[in-house]
Design an enzyme around this catalytic site. Sequence first.
Site, PDB file in Angstrom:
ATOM      1  N   SER A 129       0.832  -1.208   0.000  1.00 50.99           N
ATOM      2  CA  SER A 129       0.000   0.000   0.000  1.00 50.99           C
ATOM      3  C   SER A 129       0.862   1.251   0.000  1.00 50.99           C
ATOM      4  O   SER A 129       2.004   1.238   0.484  1.00 50.99           O
ATOM      5  CB  SER A 129      -0.894  -0.006   1.255  1.00 50.99           C
ATOM      6  N   TYR A 153      -0.336  -0.242  10.141  1.00 49.59           N
ATOM      7  CA  TYR A 153      -0.615  -0.907   8.869  1.00 49.59           C
ATOM      8  C   TYR A 153       0.512  -0.659   7.869  1.00 49.59           C
ATOM      9  O   TYR A 153       1.048  -1.596   7.263  1.00 49.59           O
ATOM     10  CB  TYR A 153      -1.942  -0.398   8.320  1.00 49.59           C
ATOM     11  N   LYS A 157       3.120  -3.426   6.299  1.00 53.50           N
ATOM     12  CA  LYS A 157       3.240  -3.632   4.858  1.00 53.50           C
ATOM     13  C   LYS A 157       4.683  -3.413   4.387  1.00 53.50           C
ATOM     14  O   LYS A 157       5.182  -4.147   3.523  1.00 53.50           O
ATOM     15  CB  LYS A 157       2.285  -2.708   4.113  1.00 53.50           C
TER      16      LYS A 157
END
Length: 329
Positions: A129, A153, A157
């Site tokens: 992302s 997050y 990632k």
Amino acid sequence: MRILVTGAAGFIGRMVVGALAARDTLVLNGQERCISAILACDMAEAPLADLAASHRRVHALPGALSDPAILARITEDSPELVIHLAAVVSGQAEADFDLGMAVNLQSTIDLINACRGMARPPVFVFSSSVAVFSCAANDTISEDTLPAPRSSYGTQKLMGELLVRDATRKGFILGRSLRFPTISVRPGAPNKAASSFASGIIREPLAGQEAPLPVGRDLRLHLASPAKALEYTLAACGLDQNALGETTTITLPGITVTVGEMLETLRRVAGDRVADRVRPAPDATIAAIVNSWPGEIITPRARALGFTPDAAFTNLVQDHMTAMGLSQS
């Protein structure tokens, strides 16, 4: 060839499985290959059963990637392509650190280890992302900007990307990590992603519902349509590993649009009554996360590899309306 899709019951996962099941061949690592079977893995059993019932080459593998039996089945099947989409979304990973680490990081480690037991290294597509980036004031950056995530997050990632790169260097997999833009307009119900509003402020008003707007109208977003996300995923499978070299991560192109421009587009395409269903509902937590994301990313390497963005945000709205059977004003 055999294909494994993790997170197969999710929105993008279902699209990918359906697209693969509808075709007989796929370009893999520069060569066209025949598709013999698709292993669909997810913790949600019912959607997997529906996929398997709808497509003869799809086989359901319900369970978590933390389950040794699931990992052993994956190694035994030895898929030549692994599309790793399983993840906990940004807002949920921020709220539950342990869950985010387990799903977003540990499952990636476990899956790579499962690949190590295969006779040949599979092509391994990892869904990352643009949340790996951060910048001051929603600024413009390039694909060469060093990642510096400001969320759990994004951090998880980024660690996954590094694992994919190192596992590729070691010869365990043929990896390629895709930094997806925010996807809009997603169908279905809102999720716990910090970027969920990017679909909600279009989807809910078109469905006759009010939609909260947790951020300011000046916020810029780096967007791609669901159809473009599918296109990017399948194109990444086909890339020759030599074209990637040591840089296995690709920051994908997107269109840049402000929230205000998104709402103006909705008003122009669907009318005042629909657009007026969006109401301000400031959320400091969401704003803090998304304001640290880049508003625009310059991506010459990705474009040179054949990845091209959507034409305009109007198309994203119109595509969603067409999919939902809605008429334009």
